[in-house]
Design a protein around this motif. Structure first.
Motif, PDB file in Angstrom:
ATOM      1  N   LEU A  35      -1.481 -13.797   1.768  1.00  0.00           N
ATOM      2  CA  LEU A  35      -1.376 -12.691   2.774  1.00  0.00           C
ATOM      3  C   LEU A  35      -2.425 -13.018   3.955  1.00  0.00           C
ATOM      4  O   LEU A  35      -2.258 -12.967   4.938  1.00  0.00           O
ATOM      5  N   TYR A  36      -3.741 -13.484   3.566  1.00  0.00           N
ATOM      6  CA  TYR A  36      -4.814 -13.702   4.432  1.00  0.00           C
ATOM      7  C   TYR A  36      -4.687 -14.967   5.360  1.00  0.00           C
ATOM      8  O   TYR A  36      -4.880 -14.939   6.479  1.00  0.00           O
ATOM      9  N   LYS A  37      -4.025 -15.905   4.590  1.00  0.00           N
ATOM     10  CA  LYS A  37      -3.644 -17.224   5.392  1.00  0.00           C
ATOM     11  C   LYS A  37      -2.477 -16.814   6.503  1.00  0.00           C
ATOM     12  O   LYS A  37      -2.533 -17.238   7.614  1.00  0.00           O
ATOM     13  N   LEU A  38      -1.346 -16.200   6.098  1.00  0.00           N
ATOM     14  CA  LEU A  38      -0.306 -15.908   6.726  1.00  0.00           C
ATOM     15  C   LEU A  38      -0.960 -14.983   8.146  1.00  0.00           C
ATOM     16  O   LEU A  38      -0.452 -14.711   9.102  1.00  0.00           O
ATOM     17  N   VAL A  54       3.589  -2.480  -2.513  1.00  0.00           N
ATOM     18  CA  VAL A  54       2.147  -2.444  -1.838  1.00  0.00           C
ATOM     19  C   VAL A  54       2.021  -3.640  -1.000  1.00  0.00           C
ATOM     20  O   VAL A  54       1.224  -3.582  -0.046  1.00  0.00           O
ATOM     21  N   THR A  55       2.625  -4.765  -1.465  1.00  0.00           N
ATOM     22  CA  THR A  55       2.574  -6.304  -0.920  1.00  0.00           C
ATOM     23  C   THR A  55       3.047  -5.992   0.478  1.00  0.00           C
ATOM     24  O   THR A  55       2.579  -6.404   1.645  1.00  0.00           O
ATOM     25  N   GLN A  56       4.201  -5.419   0.565  1.00  0.00           N
ATOM     26  CA  GLN A  56       5.044  -5.138   1.786  1.00  0.00           C
ATOM     27  C   GLN A  56       4.134  -4.304   2.821  1.00  0.00           C
ATOM     28  O   GLN A  56       4.156  -4.655   3.991  1.00  0.00           O
ATOM     29  N   ALA A  57       3.588  -3.291   2.233  1.00  0.00           N
ATOM     30  CA  ALA A  57       2.888  -2.494   3.041  1.00  0.00           C
ATOM     31  C   ALA A  57       1.492  -3.263   3.605  1.00  0.00           C
ATOM     32  O   ALA A  57       1.185  -2.998   4.845  1.00  0.00           O
ATOM     33  N   LEU A  58       0.909  -4.197   2.745  1.00  0.00           N
ATOM     34  CA  LEU A  58      -0.112  -4.848   3.449  1.00  0.00           C
ATOM     35  C   LEU A  58       0.198  -5.883   4.357  1.00  0.00           C
ATOM     36  O   LEU A  58      -0.652  -6.052   5.399  1.00  0.00           O
ATOM     37  N   CYS A  59       1.463  -6.325   4.297  1.00  0.00           N
ATOM     38  CA  CYS A  59       2.059  -7.239   5.123  1.00  0.00           C
ATOM     39  C   CYS A  59       2.125  -6.563   6.447  1.00  0.00           C
ATOM     40  O   CYS A  59       1.750  -7.357   7.598  1.00  0.00           O
ATOM     41  N   LEU A  60       2.730  -5.643   6.438  1.00  0.00           N
ATOM     42  CA  LEU A  60       3.001  -4.731   7.654  1.00  0.00           C
ATOM     43  C   LEU A  60       1.605  -4.273   8.557  1.00  0.00           C
ATOM     44  O   LEU A  60       1.628  -4.554   9.725  1.00  0.00           O
ATOM     45  N   GLN A  61       0.588  -4.129   7.806  1.00  0.00           N
ATOM     46  CA  GLN A  61      -0.526  -3.721   8.157  1.00  0.00           C
ATOM     47  C   GLN A  61      -1.268  -5.006   8.999  1.00  0.00           C
ATOM     48  O   GLN A  61      -1.890  -4.834   9.918  1.00  0.00           O
ATOM     49  N   HIS A  62      -0.959  -5.977   8.292  1.00  0.00           N
ATOM     50  CA  HIS A  62      -1.667  -7.140   8.748  1.00  0.00           C
ATOM     51  C   HIS A  62      -0.731  -7.970   9.926  1.00  0.00           C
ATOM     52  O   HIS A  62      -1.017  -9.020  10.454  1.00  0.00           O
ATOM     53  N   ASP A  63       0.525  -7.539  10.262  1.00  0.00           N
ATOM     54  CA  ASP A  63       1.506  -7.731  11.038  1.00  0.00           C
ATOM     55  C   ASP A  63       2.155  -9.145  10.507  1.00  0.00           C
ATOM     56  O   ASP A  63       2.429 -10.179  11.568  1.00  0.00           O
ATOM     57  N   VAL A  64       2.123  -9.295   9.551  1.00  0.00           N
ATOM     58  CA  VAL A  64       2.790 -10.602   8.732  1.00  0.00           C
ATOM     59  C   VAL A  64       4.426 -10.078   8.619  1.00  0.00           C
ATOM     60  O   VAL A  64       4.502  -9.264   7.890  1.00  0.00           O
ATOM     61  N   ARG A  65       4.982 -10.747   9.274  1.00  0.00           N
ATOM     62  CA  ARG A  65       6.525 -10.617   9.341  1.00  0.00           C
ATOM     63  C   ARG A  65       7.352 -11.397   8.123  1.00  0.00           C
ATOM     64  O   ARG A  65       8.285 -10.909   7.957  1.00  0.00           O
TER      65      ARG A  65
END
Ligand code: GDP
Ligand code: CA
Length: 316
Positions: free
Chosen positions: A52-55, A113-124
């Protein structure tokens, strides 16, 4: 659509390269959760967070894990009051664990949860846990069995490695999106990122049904060797191979994955190993596999995809 299997840092680098070539609809990244653990009552997912952090472009490249420009006020204060300080938690990183734990306790699945965190970080691009079930990788050693973090962080991988087993794996099923990707008619290739084979990729392959699905699919399975010139770029992979009696080289990686994979991407330094690997029936592609820059990540991703195309004898 391409399915990538990834652990933490090594996996995240190739996954990032793949995201620079493939659209969000063309890539699914399934991540190991065998390292996940409860610490200070927070649910921590080290490999999901590394990816997540990398992307999200916020990973710390110098330290190699966590978030860049991190501060450590919480950790220092925790130490001061006599709290557990064997596992480092930066202030920014901590927010991820607090929010993940809150969402899980509300009943959301780890996938949600992972999907939500991705969304918050703008990871598509799609990052999914390998399973929504709680499974734990247990490292077997000559000194006894240890949960992964215990072995990795507290014991610094010192005990002699003999293998792994998993707690809770019997009841686990692949996460819904992982299962969908594995069985999708649109699936074109599966890529094993250059992650630790024993404690990052094998846990994913050990979820009931996953390796059968991989064996049954017609699409090419390509692994990228995490061993370059007889050494792991980081972490205990080489030490584990040696302790298991496997050759500490790309040949050992080929031996470990056996006929599950159709091809192995190995480093230029190891080009001569092709002669050992090819006769076993595994295809070999030689390239630079050390990812020191975003360009390296993209080039390696491109090479792995082209190799898969070549192995499948068709265009995608
Ligand atoms: P961890 O959970 O953070 O330890 O992450 P992984 O299992 O994904 O990554 C650890 C593995 O990645 C190690 O075996 C490393 O040798 C490998 N690795 C890390 N960086 C690179 C790289 O740039 N190239 C290759 N080929 N392997 C890498
Ligand atoms: Ca890991």
């Amino acid at each position: 659509m391409i399915l990538a299997l990834a652990g933490g840092v090594g996996g995240a680098k190739l996954a990032h390269g793949l995201t620079r070539i493939l659209d969000p609809s063309e890539l699914v990244i399934a991540v190991n959760t065998g390292d996940d653990f409860l610490h200070l009552n927070y649910f921590i997912c080290p490999d999901l967070d590394s990816v997540l952090y990398k992307l999200a472009g916020i990973n710390d490249t110098e330290r190699g894990w966590g978030i860049r420009d991190e501060t450590w006020n919480f950790m220092e204060s925790l130490k001061k009051v006599g709290g557990e300080d064997w596992f480092q938690l930066g202030d920014k990183d901590l927010a991820t664990h607090v929010e993940r734990t809150r969402r899980l306790s509300e009943g959301q699945t780890l996938s949600e949860v992972t999907q939500a965190l991705c969304l918050q970080h703008d990871v598509r691009h799609t990052i999914i846990p390998m399973t929504d079930h709680r499974v734990g990788t247990v490292v077997d050693t000559k000194d006894g069995d240890f949960f992964f973090q215990d072995y990795f962080v507290r014991l610094r991988c010192a005990p002699e490695f003999t293998g792994v087993h998993y707690k809770g794996m019997e009841d686990a099923v692949p996460a819904p999106l992982f299962n969908q990707a594995l069985n999708s008619p649109d699936l074109q290739a599966i890529i094993f990122c250059p992650s630790n084979p024993f404690v990052s990729i094998d846990p994913i392959l050990s979820i009931p049904g996953v390796s059968d699905a991989i064996r049954q699919t017609e699409v090419p399975i390509v692994a990228v060797s995490p061993i370059i010139g007889g050494r792991a770029v980081k972490g205990p992979a080489a030490k584990m191979m040696q302790e298991l009696g496997l050759p500490v080289s790309a040949t050992g990686i080929a031996e470990h994955y056996g006929d599950l994979i159709d091809g192995l991407v190995i480093d230029e330094q190891d080009a001569s190993l092709s002669a050992q690997i090819l006769p076993t029936g595994t295809g070999v592609q030689v390239t630079n596999t050390l990812m020191k820059s975003a360009e390296d990540e993209k080039n390696l991703a491109e090479t792995a995809l082209n190799f898969a195309r070549l192995l499948s004898h068709r265009e995608f």
